[in-house]
Design an enzyme around this catalytic site. Structure first.
Site, PDB file in Angstrom:
ATOM      1  N   CYS A  16      43.326 -18.588   0.726  1.00 37.95           N
ATOM      2  CA  CYS A  16      42.752 -17.301   0.354  1.00 37.95           C
ATOM      3  C   CYS A  16      43.549 -16.150   0.975  1.00 37.95           C
ATOM      4  O   CYS A  16      44.707 -15.950   0.669  1.00 37.95           O
ATOM      5  CB  CYS A  16      41.265 -17.259   0.714  1.00 37.95           C
ATOM      6  SG  CYS A  16      40.424 -15.852  -0.024  1.00 37.95           S
ATOM      7  N   HIS A 105      39.446 -21.882  -2.565  1.00 42.11           N
ATOM      8  CA  HIS A 105      38.948 -22.506  -1.327  1.00 42.11           C
ATOM      9  C   HIS A 105      38.801 -24.014  -1.486  1.00 42.11           C
ATOM     10  O   HIS A 105      37.777 -24.482  -1.973  1.00 42.11           O
ATOM     11  CB  HIS A 105      37.603 -21.883  -0.931  1.00 42.11           C
ATOM     12  CG  HIS A 105      37.740 -20.494  -0.420  1.00 42.11           C
ATOM     13  ND1 HIS A 105      37.947 -20.224   0.905  1.00 42.11           N
ATOM     14  CD2 HIS A 105      37.776 -19.312  -1.075  1.00 42.11           C
ATOM     15  CE1 HIS A 105      38.075 -18.905   1.062  1.00 42.11           C
ATOM     16  NE2 HIS A 105      37.978 -18.332  -0.133  1.00 42.11           N
ATOM     17  N   GLU A 107      38.218 -26.042   0.790  1.00 43.20           N
ATOM     18  CA  GLU A 107      37.323 -26.585   1.818  1.00 43.20           C
ATOM     19  C   GLU A 107      35.855 -26.541   1.432  1.00 43.20           C
ATOM     20  O   GLU A 107      35.022 -27.119   2.117  1.00 43.20           O
ATOM     21  CB  GLU A 107      37.542 -25.841   3.148  1.00 43.20           C
ATOM     22  CG  GLU A 107      36.896 -24.463   3.266  1.00 43.20           C
ATOM     23  CD  GLU A 107      37.659 -23.333   2.552  1.00 43.20           C
ATOM     24  OE1 GLU A 107      38.583 -23.634   1.772  1.00 43.20           O
ATOM     25  OE2 GLU A 107      37.294 -22.165   2.759  1.00 43.20           O
TER      26      GLU A 107
END
Ligand code: XMP
Length: 446
Positions: A16, A105, A107
């Site tokens: 990001c 993202h 994660e």
């Protein structure tokens, strides 16, 4: 970021803003194009990347985004490998320099194959070996505990919860009879909890277990107390005094096992968090006692602790038990905590848990339990008027208890709980449902 980091030869993954920073610092461009993306968006791979080795052949996946600015051109020597409708460069890299950036993202749980992308980075790009297995964690933990404590005696406070149980089982594997576990029955445990601890630790693991039945003492200090914070402090204090008395009888005990997890380590590092509730952690170190701490779970997250617990042979009921606060049922009894009111709540709570399990929802809920408010209401049972307590059902979903949402339980389940609680628990004539998320509510009522 210090530009010298780009030249030390270690792999870098920017996520990001991290990706934008890489692009900007290495000579690409980041601009505000007016097409930010928030939430789900479709990723299309346009080039090969080691991060995308597990992507479907179509090269498309749903990923999670949260950006206003976009990378519009990659730095010299870099290649763009993916785009989304709002990000012309959603992934880019320089394989030779092992520098990677992704605008989305990987994660978060909602990003498809995000976990695999991280794995590819860690294993393939960085060349890390996946030796962090549950068996290895146990072997290393056992070794570390033996080294730390030598021949000394070690104490462990068991609460019935998963963290202290796994910590105790691990330390027991390391040092066997040198370990003494102390289970303080405060009279504020869930139904069947004391028996479960006895059965697992004394009968199955053959641990030296001191079972202190201290319910009278706890109800004694709680008599007349209605303020939640005063209650919590009184319980924490009494717990420590009881524990100290036992500790005095165990000769040479210089160590205390704590089920501290990695998130606790992170949280205790923040100095700005406001005190919402004084947390009482069973096994918390009394200030005036001199023990060295043994914390074998310090580097683990909850899911890893559970996996380790299973590997150590702890029963499923302990390993997968929903979290339970240190002060026990007391923080779910609004108003004065008396043996009678604790008994009402324990019986209602057992029904809630039993029915949630029967509906197959126990594992999906972060917590599900009963609460006993300090009001009584009028009802009618048979031909007579009743004037009794309500029970409130509280069930929440959550990932980490920092935020939570109230669980949308099926009506049939709610109906079964309600009718069983009223029919089976004397002193209750009404059942209500708590539909407050956190924030603004907390999970527990006190
Ligand atoms: P709240 O009620 O603050 O709770 O939303 C967040 C989570 O923490 C648990 N809890 C405690 N756990 N000692 C503990 O070990 C405590 O004093 C305590 N108070 C709350 C609660 O059950 C929920 O999972």
């Amino acid at each position: 970021m210090d530009r010298a980091l780009y030249d030390i030869g270690v792999p870098i993954l920017g996520i990001c803003y991290g990706a934008q920073l890489l692009a900007e610092q290495l000579g690409g461009a980041v601009e505000r194009t007016g097409t930010g993306e928030y939430g789900r968006t479709g990723l299309s791979c346009s080039g090969t990347s080691p991060l995308f080795a597990d992507m479907p052949l179509s090269g498309r996946a749903d990923v999670w985004m949260s950006h206003a600015d976009c990378i519009t051109s990659v730095p010299p020597g870099f290649a763009a490998t993916a785009s989304t409708p709002g990000a012309p460069v959603a992934a880019f890299h320089n394989e030779q320099r092992r520098i990677y950036g992704v605008q989305f993202h990987p994660e978060v749980a909602h990003t498809e194959r995000g976990q695999q992308m991280l794995e590819r980075f860690v294993l393939d790009v960085c060349g890390a070996r996946p030796t962090w297995t549950h068996t290895n964690i146990i072997d290393q933990g056992v070794e570390a505990v033996r080294r730390q404590v030598g021949p000394a005696r070690v104490l462990c406070a068991l609460s019935g919860g998963v963290d202290s149980a796994v910590a105790a089982a691990l330390v027991h594997r390391a040092i066997g009879d040198q370990l003494t576990c102390v289970f303080v029955d405060t009279g504020l445990m869930r139904a069947g909890e004391s028996e479960q601890v006895e059965e697992t630790f004394r009968s199955q693991f053959r641990v030296d277990l001191v079972h202190v039945k201290a319910a009278d003492r706890f109800f004694g200090v709680l008599a007349g107390v209605t303020d939640p914070e005063v209650k919590r402090k009184a319980i924490g204090e009494t717990f420590i005094r009881v524990f100290e008395e036992v500790a005095r009888d165990v000769e040479d005990a210089g160590f205390l096992v704590q089920g501290t997890l990695y998130p606790d380590v992170i949280e205790s590092g923040t100095s700005e968090a406001a005190t919402i509730k004084s947390h009482h952690n069973v096994g918390g170190l009394p200030q005036d006692m001199s023990f060295e701490l043994v914390e074998p779970l310090r580097c683990l997250f909850k899911d890893e602790v559970r996996a380790v617990g299973e590997e150590l042979g702890l029963p499923e009921e302990i390993v997968w038990r929903q979290p339970f606060p240190g002060p026990g049922l007391a923080v779910r009894i609004v108003g004065e905590v008396t043996p009678e009111r604790a008994e009402i709540l324990r019986a209602a709570d057992a029904i809630v848990i039993e029915e949630v399990r029967r509906a197959g929802l126990y594992g999906e809920l972060w917590q599900s339990f009963a609460v006993l408010p300090a009001v009584r209401t009028v009802g009618v049972m048979g031909d007579g008027r009743t004037y009794a307590y309500p029970i409130v059902i509280r069930a929440v979903t959550s990932d980490d208890a920092m935020t939570a949402d109230w669980a949308r339980l099926p009506y049939e389940l709610l109906e079964r709980m309600s009718s069983r609680i009223i029919n089976e628990v004397a002193g209750v004539n009404r059942v209500a449902l708590d539909i407050t998320s956190k924030p603004p509510g907390t999970i527990e009522w006190e």
